[in-house]
Write an enzyme that holds these catalytic residues in place. Sequence first.
Site, PDB file in Angstrom:
ATOM      1  CG  HIS A 158      -1.629   1.274   1.480  1.00 17.19           C
ATOM      2  ND1 HIS A 158      -2.925   1.491   1.084  1.00 17.19           N
ATOM      3  CD2 HIS A 158      -1.213   2.435   2.079  1.00 17.19           C
ATOM      4  CE1 HIS A 158      -3.281   2.724   1.425  1.00 17.19           C
ATOM      5  NE2 HIS A 158      -2.267   3.317   2.036  1.00 17.19           N
ATOM      6  CD  GLU A 159       1.983   3.561   3.803  1.00 16.25           C
ATOM      7  OE1 GLU A 159       2.170   4.610   3.165  1.00 16.25           O
ATOM      8  OE2 GLU A 159       1.062   3.428   4.617  1.00 16.25           O
ATOM      9  CG  HIS A 162       0.765   6.369  -0.654  1.00 19.55           C
ATOM     10  ND1 HIS A 162      -0.421   6.901  -1.077  1.00 19.55           N
ATOM     11  CD2 HIS A 162       0.513   5.794   0.551  1.00 19.55           C
ATOM     12  CE1 HIS A 162      -1.355   6.673  -0.166  1.00 19.55           C
ATOM     13  NE2 HIS A 162      -0.823   5.996   0.831  1.00 19.55           N
ATOM     14  CG  ASP A 168      -4.122   6.931   1.797  1.00 19.62           C
ATOM     15  OD1 ASP A 168      -3.748   5.744   1.724  1.00 19.62           O
ATOM     16  OD2 ASP A 168      -3.469   7.825   2.369  1.00 19.62           O
TER      17      ASP A 168
HETATM   18 ZN    ZN Z   1      -1.958   5.349   2.425  1.00 18.47          ZN
END
Ligand code: ZN
Length: 216
Positions: A158-159, A162, A168
């Site tokens: 997930h990170e 980015h 998000d």
């Molecule tokens: Zn996030």
Amino acid sequence: MRHPRTFAVTAALGLALAGFGAIPATAATPSSAPASAAHYTAAGKHSAANDQAFYDAVMKSVAKKRAANPLAASVTVYYSTANAPSFTSQISQAAQIWNSSVQNVRLAQSNSGADFQYYEGDDPQNGSYASTDGHGNGYIFLDYSQNQQYYSVRVVAHETGHVLGLPDHYSGPCSELMSGGGPGTSCRNAYPNSTEKSRVNSLWRNGLASAVKPAA
Ligand SMILES: [Zn+2]
């Protein structure tokens, strides 16, 4: 492949890399989460502008690479795990997930001269997040307790999402990677869905075009 500058602390202490309960005593940790961080859960501060700032910083670094090698088929973004020694397994899995999901950008480890770095440590207030120093370099912070509470590979993937330009979307389902901690601690999906894959491919196709300056 060996990286001579990689910290050998983890191996020296005999810590198990597979379990995220092992906490090295020598973790290098950013002093505090800056305002421009995108967090894993909605509890942290977050804005679309911050996501864009981080993506812009990474692209700035990538643009330098493109200038040096303008004919490469895809953009490779290099990451360092030197400051996240107990997460090397999860980071490697996250990179593999993204590399098998998208075509226009590739993630590769290089602990010297990396575009962005992973860090690990304790930050109960902010949890895990992605950020930038505003000077063309980014980093991802992985919080120990959050990576025990949630599925760690999903947190890291997930990170990393980015870094690849995704914002998000906490209200999304477990099948969506960028819903982060929204679907709860039982969610173990670490793969982007088809919409997220398309978005990253599109971002990096556009990024590629804007990163390559025409010959003077
Ligand atoms: Zn996030």
